[in-house]
Design an enzyme around this catalytic site. Structure first.
Site, PDB file in Angstrom:
ATOM      1  N   ASP A 197       0.741  -1.396  -0.007  1.00 19.49           N
ATOM      2  CA  ASP A 197      -0.466  -0.227  -0.102  1.00 19.49           C
ATOM      3  C   ASP A 197       0.921   1.709   0.064  1.00 19.49           C
ATOM      4  O   ASP A 197       2.102   1.362  -0.505  1.00 19.49           O
ATOM      5  CB  ASP A 197      -0.458  -0.469   1.127  1.00 19.49           C
ATOM      6  CG  ASP A 197      -1.765   0.600   0.593  1.00 19.49           C
ATOM      7  OD1 ASP A 197      -2.770   1.727   1.248  1.00 19.49           O
ATOM      8  OD2 ASP A 197      -3.247  -0.242   0.685  1.00 19.49           O
ATOM      9  N   HIS A 237      -3.715   6.318   3.449  1.00 16.42           N
ATOM     10  CA  HIS A 237      -4.606   4.974   2.968  1.00 16.42           C
ATOM     11  C   HIS A 237      -4.129   3.530   3.152  1.00 16.42           C
ATOM     12  O   HIS A 237      -4.682   3.156   3.936  1.00 16.42           O
ATOM     13  CB  HIS A 237      -4.269   4.961   0.824  1.00 16.42           C
ATOM     14  CG  HIS A 237      -5.136   3.932   0.907  1.00 16.42           C
ATOM     15  ND1 HIS A 237      -4.656   2.688   0.655  1.00 16.42           N
ATOM     16  CD2 HIS A 237      -6.447   3.720   0.183  1.00 16.42           C
ATOM     17  CE1 HIS A 237      -5.881   2.011   0.013  1.00 16.42           C
ATOM     18  NE2 HIS A 237      -7.216   2.454  -0.536  1.00 16.42           N
ATOM     19  N   ASN A 338     -13.760   0.556  -6.783  1.00 21.96           N
ATOM     20  CA  ASN A 338     -14.946   1.956  -6.402  1.00 21.96           C
ATOM     21  C   ASN A 338     -15.747   1.960  -7.274  1.00 21.96           C
ATOM     22  O   ASN A 338     -16.186   3.220  -7.279  1.00 21.96           O
ATOM     23  CB  ASN A 338     -14.223   2.598  -5.252  1.00 21.96           C
ATOM     24  CG  ASN A 338     -13.517   2.265  -4.183  1.00 21.96           C
ATOM     25  OD1 ASN A 338     -13.603   1.223  -3.879  1.00 21.96           O
ATOM     26  ND2 ASN A 338     -12.629   2.722  -3.161  1.00 21.96           N
ATOM     27  N   SER A 398     -22.181  23.705  16.859  1.00 22.46           N
ATOM     28  CA  SER A 398     -23.630  24.023  17.732  1.00 22.46           C
ATOM     29  C   SER A 398     -24.650  24.863  17.190  1.00 22.46           C
ATOM     30  O   SER A 398     -23.341  25.778  16.522  1.00 22.46           O
ATOM     31  CB  SER A 398     -23.022  24.276  19.260  1.00 22.46           C
ATOM     32  OG  SER A 398     -22.412  25.261  18.767  1.00 22.46           O
TER      33      SER A 398
END
Length: 589
Positions: A197, A237, A338, A398
């Protein structure tokens, strides 16, 4: 790039107080705003600073794989390759790798050298050295965060992620759920998993004692950190993938206010990792580099090879290389891709186990490639795992009296920002933000009309100091595709929210909003890159229990025990189904 710098705040300094009038009535922008990429970064983005694969230097030579004829001895590839390598070098070609398992070398050749090689009786064929890439990272929208409790009250089992439980890993090595590894249980102990990788954050606490060996095939040294030669981080990754396989129990990094102090734990928490760095800082590599890494994995004693990358098509050399690893006792597990299309190579190779992605409800991820070659599926949506230290971001928001859950965009800068919540529509133009002022505001953007970086640049130039990306068309708790900022440039802090939060925020447009993004050592992302290491980890558990098993026996146990999804039996969408560690152990012969 080192730890996050508050680059998003640069846009604030450019918006002077006297520019508090509406800035975008005629597509005007706040003066002096820095947003998006800057001049001088083009070379870095293109990998011209030494971050590109080392075998594709811009010297006019073509990267190729040169195969040699075996002649009368088809069994001894190494002898054939040795003589072929000498001949290749004699032509002037630059040989970068000599392979053991296949009769071939990788080289960079000029047109003249290629002409000579093609006409030699020694050379069988010359193959293109294809470009392969990482299969991720695809940032997910968000998932509900753990309940707010004190660190002392958090049980050790809070390290168990949703994906970990889905594949039954804790049921294998923590049967009583006490957060302690059971004595004698299979934990991956004694099994080496090779992660081919982008390298690893070697100093991440989750990997202390986990790495048995490493090699950087781009820089040709044993420092496989996920960094360039100028110290800049890669994509993270490989660190994310490795954590899914073998993050250690109780060795957590910085998690943010609501995370477990122990961080998270991998599928095979005692497995040994072999780290082979092949991806450059942009997530690309050459096929020849991966073939070299595979042979290194074998030489280091790996039982499992995890490949969350791919591209191109099968060649005779790749088919023989994967077949050799299988024959030599290694199981190669690869991400299916993908693109939402057919299973990509090398996952589609007959000697490789292809893995697709499902979400926490066991539904196919829309991006997950499918096809007849698909073997298994595993968690691949909104997966929490390790990330280079400080490069993840924990987000809190918020708005008036509400605190909607949010998720930072991948690679977002951190920091505290506040301002009036302004509707910026699709963020597709320089007049998209209603009532924008250069005093600064928080932009509410509906993604999809233009790329995220373009929308960010548009609204920042109108005065936005932070950006919220809505998910008005996504199901509650669902994921939005590819919400990620470029690695370089000037950006404001940015988060995404789900459908329920989007509905609430629309009702509070014009209210005061505050965002706080804190640097952490973990992140949530999606992709088949995340699914493949779950299967790699389960395979390590099986070999930990039964070291004598063959790769074929491990694969059969994984496939026959998988949770059947979709239509009954094996199908092109889910393969044999969802990988399940406990059930696979029970199927062992």
């Amino acid at each position: 790039m080192r730890r996050w710098v508050f680059v998003g705040l640069l846009a604030l300094a450019a918006c002077a107080p006297e520019s508090s009038t509406r800035a975008s009535a005629q597509g005007q922008v706040c003066p002096g705003v820095l947003a998006g990429g800057v001049v001088g970064e083009t070379a870095t983005r293109q990998g011209l600073d030494g971050t590109q694969p080392s075998r594709t230097q811009d010297d006019g030579r073509e990267p190729v794989i040169i195969r040699f004829r075996r002649g009368g001895d088809p069994t001894h590839a190494s002898a054939v390759t040795a003589s072929g390598a000498s001949f290749t070098a004699s032509t002037g070609a630059k040989v970068s790798a000599v392979y053991r398992n296949i009769p071939a070398v990788a080289a960079r050749v000029s047109p003249t050298e290629r002409f000579l090689l093609e006409r030699s009786e020694l050379v069988e064929s010359i193959e293109v050295d294809q470009l392969w890439s990482a299969q991720g990272l695809t940032p997910a929208l968000f998932a509900p965060l753990p309940r707010q409790v004190t660190a002392a009250a958090l049980p050790p089992s809070d390290e168990y992620t949703e994906g970990l439980r889905l594949v039954q890993a804790p049921e294998v090595w923590d049967a009583n759920g006490d957060g302690v590894l059971d004595v004698g249980a299979p934990t991956g102990q004694g099994v080496k998993v090779c992660i081919i990788d982008s390298g690893l954050d070697m100093e991440h606490p989750e990997f202390e004692g986990a790495v048995a060996a490493s090699h950087d095939f781009l820089d040709n040294d044993d420092d496989a950190n996920d960094r360039g030669d100028r110290g800049q981080w890669g994509q993270g990754h490989g660190t994310h993938v490795a954590g899914i396989v073998a993050a250690r129990m109780g060795q957590g990094g910085v998690t943010g206010p609501r995370g477990s102090p122990g961080g998270m734990v991998g599928v095979a928490p005692n497995a040994s990792l072999l780290i082979a760095r092949v991806l450059d800082l942009q997530g690309h590599t050459q096929m020849s580099v991966v073939l070299s890494a595979m042979e290194w994995c074998e030489s280091q004693g790996a039982r499992v090879v995890s490949l969350s990358l791919g591209g191109g098509t099968a060649t005779r050399s790749t088919v023989e290389a994967f077949e050799a690893l299988l024959d030599h006792g290694l199981l190669v597990v690869a991400a299916s891709g993908n693109q939402g299309g057919p299973v990509m190579y090398p996952a589609s190779d007959p000697s490789v186990l292809a893995v697709g992605a499902v979400d926490s409800r066991e539904r196919r991820a829309g991006f997950s490639n499918a096809g007849a070659e698909l073997s298994l599926v595993a968690p691949g949506v909104d997966v929490l795992s390790t990330f280079p230290r400080g490069l993840g971001a924990y987000a809190e928001m918020s708005v008036d009296d509400a605190s909607p859950l949010s998720r930072s965009l991948l690679y977002s800068p951190t920091g505290d920002t506040s301002g009036r919540l302004v509707d910026c529509g699709l963020g597709d133009s320089l007049d998209a933000c209603l009532d924008a002022t250069c005093d600064g505001f928080v932009a509410y953007v509906r993604p999809g009309a233009v790329p995220v970086d373009q929308a960010m640049s548009n609204v920042m130039r109108q005065g936005a100091r932070a950006v919220i990306f809505a998910a008005e068309d996504a199901p509650a708790g669902g994921a939005v595709d590819i919400l990620s900022l470029p690695r370089s440039g000037h950006w404001a802090p940015a988060v995404s929210v789900n459908q329920a939060a989007s509905t609430m925020l629309r009702q509070r447009l014009g209210a005061d909003a505050r965002l706080s993004l804190l640097p952490v050592d973990y992140t949530h992302v999606s992709g088949t890159s995340m699914a493949a290491p779950y299967v790699s980890g389960v395979a390590a558990l099986l070999w930990s229990a039964r070291p004598e098993l063959t790769p074929q026996q491990v694969r059969e146990a994984l496939e026959s025990s998988a949770r059947d999804l979709g239509v009954q039996g094996r199908d092109p969408v889910f393969g044999h189904g969802l990988v399940r560690a406990r059930d696979a152990l029970q199927r062992l012969p």
